[in-house]
Design a protein around this motif. Structure first.
Motif, PDB file in Angstrom:
ATOM      1  N   MET A   1       0.847  -1.308   0.017  1.00 17.17           N
ATOM      2  CA  MET A   1      -0.053  -0.082   0.122  1.00 17.17           C
ATOM      3  C   MET A   1       1.064   1.207  -0.082  1.00 17.17           C
ATOM      4  O   MET A   1       1.965   1.270   0.451  1.00 17.17           O
ATOM      5  CB  MET A   1      -1.062  -0.002   1.189  1.00 17.17           C
ATOM      6  N   LEU A   2       0.361   2.351  -0.579  1.00 19.99           N
ATOM      7  CA  LEU A   2       0.956   3.804  -0.561  1.00 19.99           C
ATOM      8  C   LEU A   2       0.795   4.463   0.802  1.00 19.99           C
ATOM      9  O   LEU A   2      -0.118   4.414   1.168  1.00 19.99           O
ATOM     10  CB  LEU A   2       0.413   4.252  -1.792  1.00 19.99           C
ATOM     11  N   ALA A   3       1.912   4.760   1.189  1.00 23.26           N
ATOM     12  CA  ALA A   3       1.967   5.739   2.541  1.00 23.26           C
ATOM     13  C   ALA A   3       2.521   6.961   2.100  1.00 23.26           C
ATOM     14  O   ALA A   3       3.674   6.987   1.536  1.00 23.26           O
ATOM     15  CB  ALA A   3       2.539   5.133   3.612  1.00 23.26           C
ATOM     16  N   LEU A   4       1.944   8.191   2.521  1.00 21.57           N
ATOM     17  CA  LEU A   4       2.388   9.401   2.202  1.00 21.57           C
ATOM     18  C   LEU A   4       2.690  10.215   3.551  1.00 21.57           C
ATOM     19  O   LEU A   4       1.964  10.061   4.469  1.00 21.57           O
ATOM     20  CB  LEU A   4       1.430  10.303   1.474  1.00 21.57           C
ATOM     21  N   SER A   5       4.078  10.876   3.473  1.00 20.41           N
ATOM     22  CA  SER A   5       4.242  11.760   4.670  1.00 20.41           C
ATOM     23  C   SER A   5       5.300  12.897   4.142  1.00 20.41           C
ATOM     24  O   SER A   5       5.519  12.823   3.121  1.00 20.41           O
ATOM     25  CB  SER A   5       4.935  10.938   5.676  1.00 20.41           C
ATOM     26  N   GLY A   6       5.334  13.876   5.176  1.00 20.50           N
ATOM     27  CA  GLY A   6       6.536  14.821   4.659  1.00 20.50           C
ATOM     28  C   GLY A   6       6.082  15.967   3.787  1.00 20.50           C
ATOM     29  O   GLY A   6       7.063  16.458   3.261  1.00 20.50           O
ATOM     30  N   MET A   7       4.688  16.067   3.578  1.00 25.80           N
ATOM     31  CA  MET A   7       4.206  17.093   2.586  1.00 25.80           C
ATOM     32  C   MET A   7       4.479  18.633   3.296  1.00 25.80           C
ATOM     33  O   MET A   7       3.977  18.763   4.485  1.00 25.80           O
ATOM     34  CB  MET A   7       2.613  17.000   2.324  1.00 25.80           C
ATOM     35  N   SER A   8       5.116  19.379   2.518  1.00 22.49           N
ATOM     36  CA  SER A   8       5.319  20.997   3.235  1.00 22.49           C
ATOM     37  C   SER A   8       4.950  21.679   2.193  1.00 22.49           C
ATOM     38  O   SER A   8       4.828  21.470   1.153  1.00 22.49           O
ATOM     39  CB  SER A   8       6.747  20.837   3.567  1.00 22.49           C
ATOM     40  N   VAL A   9       4.915  23.017   2.366  1.00 17.05           N
ATOM     41  CA  VAL A   9       4.591  24.075   1.749  1.00 17.05           C
ATOM     42  C   VAL A   9       6.028  24.420   1.117  1.00 17.05           C
ATOM     43  O   VAL A   9       7.207  24.560   1.775  1.00 17.05           O
ATOM     44  CB  VAL A   9       4.338  25.428   2.580  1.00 17.05           C
ATOM     45  N   PRO A  10       5.953  24.599  -0.311  1.00 24.96           N
ATOM     46  CA  PRO A  10       7.168  24.886  -1.128  1.00 24.96           C
ATOM     47  C   PRO A  10       7.724  26.311  -0.527  1.00 24.96           C
ATOM     48  O   PRO A  10       7.061  27.116  -0.386  1.00 24.96           O
ATOM     49  CB  PRO A  10       6.703  25.110  -2.389  1.00 24.96           C
ATOM     50  N   ALA A  11       9.283  26.046  -0.385  1.00 25.30           N
ATOM     51  CA  ALA A  11       9.864  27.385  -0.093  1.00 25.30           C
ATOM     52  C   ALA A  11      10.159  27.948  -1.358  1.00 25.30           C
ATOM     53  O   ALA A  11      10.149  27.760  -2.445  1.00 25.30           O
ATOM     54  CB  ALA A  11      11.351  26.679   0.551  1.00 25.30           C
ATOM     55  N   GLN A  12      10.332  29.520  -1.031  1.00 29.36           N
ATOM     56  CA  GLN A  12      10.602  30.308  -2.051  1.00 29.36           C
ATOM     57  C   GLN A  12      12.108  30.912  -2.112  1.00 29.36           C
ATOM     58  O   GLN A  12      12.617  31.063  -0.940  1.00 29.36           O
ATOM     59  CB  GLN A  12       9.799  31.443  -1.908  1.00 29.36           C
ATOM     60  N   THR A  13      12.790  30.745  -3.165  1.00 33.94           N
ATOM     61  CA  THR A  13      14.066  31.445  -3.341  1.00 33.94           C
ATOM     62  C   THR A  13      14.003  33.058  -3.358  1.00 33.94           C
ATOM     63  O   THR A  13      13.015  33.392  -3.822  1.00 33.94           O
ATOM     64  CB  THR A  13      14.969  30.759  -4.413  1.00 33.94           C
ATOM     65  N   SER A  14      15.299  33.499  -3.341  1.00 30.41           N
ATOM     66  CA  SER A  14      15.275  34.908  -3.477  1.00 30.41           C
ATOM     67  C   SER A  14      14.794  35.853  -4.678  1.00 30.41           C
ATOM     68  O   SER A  14      14.410  36.685  -4.891  1.00 30.41           O
ATOM     69  CB  SER A  14      16.457  35.421  -2.797  1.00 30.41           C
ATOM     70  N   ASN A  15      14.843  34.593  -5.841  1.00 29.89           N
ATOM     71  CA  ASN A  15      14.605  34.978  -7.228  1.00 29.89           C
ATOM     72  C   ASN A  15      13.231  34.729  -7.405  1.00 29.89           C
ATOM     73  O   ASN A  15      12.990  34.743  -8.802  1.00 29.89           O
ATOM     74  CB  ASN A  15      15.747  34.610  -8.259  1.00 29.89           C
ATOM     75  N   ASN A  16      12.379  34.310  -6.437  1.00 30.67           N
ATOM     76  CA  ASN A  16      11.074  34.057  -6.595  1.00 30.67           C
ATOM     77  C   ASN A  16      10.685  32.772  -7.392  1.00 30.67           C
ATOM     78  O   ASN A  16       9.684  32.636  -8.030  1.00 30.67           O
ATOM     79  CB  ASN A  16      10.357  35.118  -7.399  1.00 30.67           C
ATOM     80  N   THR A  17      11.579  31.712  -7.479  1.00 27.67           N
ATOM     81  CA  THR A  17      11.407  30.660  -8.130  1.00 27.67           C
ATOM     82  C   THR A  17      11.130  29.692  -7.054  1.00 27.67           C
ATOM     83  O   THR A  17      11.796  29.446  -6.060  1.00 27.67           O
ATOM     84  CB  THR A  17      12.444  30.070  -8.923  1.00 27.67           C
ATOM     85  N   ILE A  19      11.193  25.956  -4.954  1.00 26.58           N
ATOM     86  CA  ILE A  19      11.956  24.618  -5.055  1.00 26.58           C
ATOM     87  C   ILE A  19      10.991  23.343  -5.167  1.00 26.58           C
ATOM     88  O   ILE A  19       9.954  23.305  -4.617  1.00 26.58           O
ATOM     89  CB  ILE A  19      12.586  24.591  -3.530  1.00 26.58           C
ATOM     90  N   MET A  20      11.428  22.604  -5.691  1.00 32.69           N
ATOM     91  CA  MET A  20      10.820  21.271  -6.036  1.00 32.69           C
ATOM     92  C   MET A  20      10.581  20.506  -4.901  1.00 32.69           C
ATOM     93  O   MET A  20      11.270  20.439  -4.094  1.00 32.69           O
ATOM     94  CB  MET A  20      11.567  20.222  -6.935  1.00 32.69           C
ATOM     95  N   ASN A  21       9.164  20.174  -4.370  1.00 30.16           N
ATOM     96  CA  ASN A  21       8.952  19.833  -3.133  1.00 30.16           C
ATOM     97  C   ASN A  21       8.565  18.248  -3.315  1.00 30.16           C
ATOM     98  O   ASN A  21       7.833  17.745  -4.426  1.00 30.16           O
ATOM     99  CB  ASN A  21       7.567  20.293  -3.032  1.00 30.16           C
ATOM    100  N   THR A  22       9.305  17.402  -2.456  1.00 32.04           N
ATOM    101  CA  THR A  22       9.170  16.077  -2.591  1.00 32.04           C
ATOM    102  C   THR A  22       8.261  15.420  -1.434  1.00 32.04           C
ATOM    103  O   THR A  22       8.572  15.433  -0.287  1.00 32.04           O
ATOM    104  CB  THR A  22      10.734  15.279  -2.629  1.00 32.04           C
ATOM    105  N   THR A  23       7.323  14.536  -1.887  1.00 30.63           N
ATOM    106  CA  THR A  23       6.687  13.670  -0.842  1.00 30.63           C
ATOM    107  C   THR A  23       7.187  12.638  -0.705  1.00 30.63           C
ATOM    108  O   THR A  23       7.864  11.808  -1.548  1.00 30.63           O
ATOM    109  CB  THR A  23       5.350  13.303  -1.563  1.00 30.63           C
TER     110      THR A  23
END
Length: 353
Positions: A1-17, A19-23
């Protein structure tokens, strides 16, 4: 079965891009494939994230005697299957023949992330293949100039679609290919290829959407029927012999169990995936069983790919359609006496050098 954890709000870099968020995925570590484990290959579980921040689960197969930077191949399919079935068999066999190969679960299916479950998308699923290429390209043991893809059944169409989009891909193999846009919009053998039939299909799907929104949950359409009704087409019985028996059944496979959501493939009605196949400049080998009900998909896709005799793609001389005598659709899923692995290896060695 699939278990998911660690979902977080994407961080923002200083140039407004962003960061890829990994579940974080909890992946099965037991050997739970529909085929035996090879003693010539090292196997491990890996995960990577696509452009939509959906984390994909994969099985990585590497020859035990591997040295240096390798040619690598991303494998997926069939449509509605999981990596423990056909794609894993192909990947492990390719690793036995000296390639790094990775079989992955698409978004919304198998051990990969993505909600709701059992949805499909021409865009996201093409992106899944590109994300696999991203991952392989950034491994220290992969030669990023020698990356290929292999798509089985409905993922054969996705493989052609990504080959037309991703110039990092140097060689593409399709096996027993389905054009999911065509079969969704036109029905089998194009028997519903008319505006009225498509309009009726759209009405049914949109009624379903309203109902599902109101009840707050999606409904699955059912996988391969079991028992198989006597009046079903003969090729559905071939699917039953694979997905509903010990030959190919897997608890994470949609085809083995509850199937896609009823609205899961809706967008394929309006979004053809092979529009620019005649602009593929890299090498393509399309393989199909001559007696497969689906053989017309590969024959027509190959003809379309070569439709413009003056195009760079058509003049490249690196496209081939290989028809296997007496083989049906599911023979190319797991029948090692039918799948032309010698020819596949020869093709990849020629174009991933």
């Amino acid at each position: 079965m699939l278990a998911l954890s660690g979902m977080s709000v994407p961080a923002q870099t200083s140039n407004n891009t962003s960061i890829m968020n990994t579940t974080v995925l909890t992946l099965s570590q037991e050997w739970d494939k529909t085929f035996p484990q090879s003693q010539e290959v090292n196997h491990s579980k890996v995960a990577f994230t696509n452009r939509y921040c959906i984390t994909l689960a994969a099985d990585l197969y590497i020859p035990k005697d591997a040295q240096g930077r390798m040619a690598a191949i991303a494998v997926c399919g069939p449509f509605g299957a999981c990596k423990e079935q056909c794609s894993g068999l192909y990947a492990q066999t390719l690793a036995e023949r000296g390639f790094m190969a990775m079989a992955f679960d698409p978004s919304f299916t198998g051990e990969s992330a993505g909600e709701p479950r059992f949805m499909a998308s021409p865009d996201i699923n093409t992106e899944d293949f590109q994300a696999a290429v991203d991952y392989l390209s950034c491994r220290d043991d992969v030669d990023k100039e020698r990356i290929g893809v292999l798509g089985i059944c409905g993922w054969g169409g996705m493989a052609l679609n990504v080959a037309a989009l991703d110039t990092r891909i140097k060689a593409t193999v399709t096996s027993t290919m389905y054009d999911m846009s065509r079969v969704t919009a036109n029905g089998y053998f194009d028997e519903a290829d008319n505006e009225e039939a498509r309009h009726e299909a759209r009405k049914v799907l949109n009624v379903q959407r309203t109902m599902e929104f109101g009840q707050g949950r999606h409904e699955q359409g059912g996988g391969v029927p079991d028992p198989m009704p006597e009046d079903f087409p003969w090729f559905f019985k071939d699917y039953h012999d694979y997905y509903k028996t010990s030959r190919g059944y897997h608890p994470r496979s949609g085809n083995s169990n509850g199937g896609w959501n009823k609205t899961g493939c809706m967008s394929f009605l309006n979004q053809p995936i092979l529009r620019y196949s005649d602009e593929i400049r890299s090498a393509v080998l399309m393989i199909h069983g001559e007696k497969a009900h689906s053989c017309y998909f590969s024959k027509d896709a190959y003809a379309d790919m070569m439709r413009n005799g003056e195009s760079v793609a058509a003049k490249a001389g690196n496209k081939e359609l290989l028809l296997i005598p007496d083989a049906v659709h599911t023979d190319l899923y797991d029948n090692l006496s039918v799948i032309p692995f010698d020819r596949i290896e020869e093709f990849y060695r020629k174009y991933l050098k």
